[in-house]
Design a protein around this motif. Structure first.
Motif, PDB file in Angstrom:
ATOM      1  N   ILE A  26      90.536 -34.017 102.343  1.00  0.00           N
ATOM      2  CA  ILE A  26      90.456 -35.398 101.852  1.00  0.00           C
ATOM      3  C   ILE A  26      89.778 -35.434 100.484  1.00  0.00           C
ATOM      4  O   ILE A  26      90.203 -36.162  99.581  1.00  0.00           O
ATOM      5  N   ALA A  27      88.760 -34.635 100.303  1.00  0.00           N
ATOM      6  CA  ALA A  27      88.069 -34.592  99.014  1.00  0.00           C
ATOM      7  C   ALA A  27      88.992 -34.080  97.914  1.00  0.00           C
ATOM      8  O   ALA A  27      88.981 -34.593  96.785  1.00  0.00           O
ATOM      9  N   ILE A  29      92.275 -34.358  97.891  1.00  0.00           N
ATOM     10  CA  ILE A  29      93.262 -35.414  97.628  1.00  0.00           C
ATOM     11  C   ILE A  29      92.648 -36.481  96.725  1.00  0.00           C
ATOM     12  O   ILE A  29      93.285 -36.951  95.776  1.00  0.00           O
ATOM     13  N   ILE A  30      91.409 -36.870  97.007  1.00  0.00           N
ATOM     14  CA  ILE A  30      90.754 -37.890  96.198  1.00  0.00           C
ATOM     15  C   ILE A  30      90.521 -37.397  94.774  1.00  0.00           C
ATOM     16  O   ILE A  30      90.722 -38.135  93.805  1.00  0.00           O
ATOM     17  N   LYS A  31      90.164 -36.148  94.620  1.00  0.00           N
ATOM     18  CA  LYS A  31      89.856 -35.616  93.297  1.00  0.00           C
ATOM     19  C   LYS A  31      91.118 -35.364  92.472  1.00  0.00           C
ATOM     20  O   LYS A  31      91.141 -35.618  91.272  1.00  0.00           O
ATOM     21  N   TRP A  33      94.436 -36.619  92.926  1.00  0.00           N
ATOM     22  CA  TRP A  33      95.540 -37.497  93.290  1.00  0.00           C
ATOM     23  C   TRP A  33      96.602 -37.558  92.199  1.00  0.00           C
ATOM     24  O   TRP A  33      97.796 -37.626  92.467  1.00  0.00           O
ATOM     25  N   TRP A  34      96.220 -37.490  90.946  1.00  0.00           N
ATOM     26  CA  TRP A  34      97.168 -37.565  89.846  1.00  0.00           C
ATOM     27  C   TRP A  34      98.035 -36.312  89.777  1.00  0.00           C
ATOM     28  O   TRP A  34      99.211 -36.376  89.431  1.00  0.00           O
TER      29      TRP A  34
END
Length: 143
Positions: A26-27, A29-31, A33-34
């Protein structure tokens, strides 16, 4: 005595390191995402290109036909014997047409009770034999 097997204390009840791996995922994906969005776009474009390359080619557009002129091109000018023969043929067909119209009127007046269809049949039979009332009283042998 027989040696006892060691059993693990947890009988499937422990979660292990799965929550840590999920949190790390999840971390990421959050970091990033672009980066994920760009890579999904590249994949989508490449799939679209491959599908369009495999598709059959569309038929070529046929341009509409050019309009033809409304007026017919002029006929070649006749002269000499050709003109004389053409004028005589026109005069003869005109006379025959006039005689046929005259014959049709005479047949129509001679048969007042007949329908238009019956008069047409009588006139067609009369004209098919080469007879004309207006010329030689209907006798084709006399010229």
């Amino acid at each position: 005595m027989a040696a006892k097997r060691r059993r693990s204390r947890s009988k499937g009840g422990s979660i292990g390191c799965a929550p840590f791996l999920i949190l790390i995922f999840i971390a990421l994906i959050i970091k990033f995402w672009w980066v994920i969005l760009i890579s999904l776009g590249v994949v989508a474009i490449s799939v679209a290109l491959v599908r369009s390359a495999k598709a059959p080619a569309r038929p070529a557009r046929v341009p509409p036909p050019k309009p033809h002129p409304a007026v017919a091109p002029p006929r070649p000018v006749m002269a000499g014997d050709e003109l004389t023969a053409h004028m005589r043929a026109q005069k003869r067909t005109g006379r025959e047409r006039d005689m046929q119209e005259w014959d049709y009127e005479w047949i129509r007046l001679a048969n007042p009770g007949k329908s238009v269809r019956e008069v047409n049949e009588i006139a067609n039979a009369h004209l098919a034999r080469g007879r004309s009332i207006g010329i030689n009283w209907g006798d084709p042998s006399v010229s």
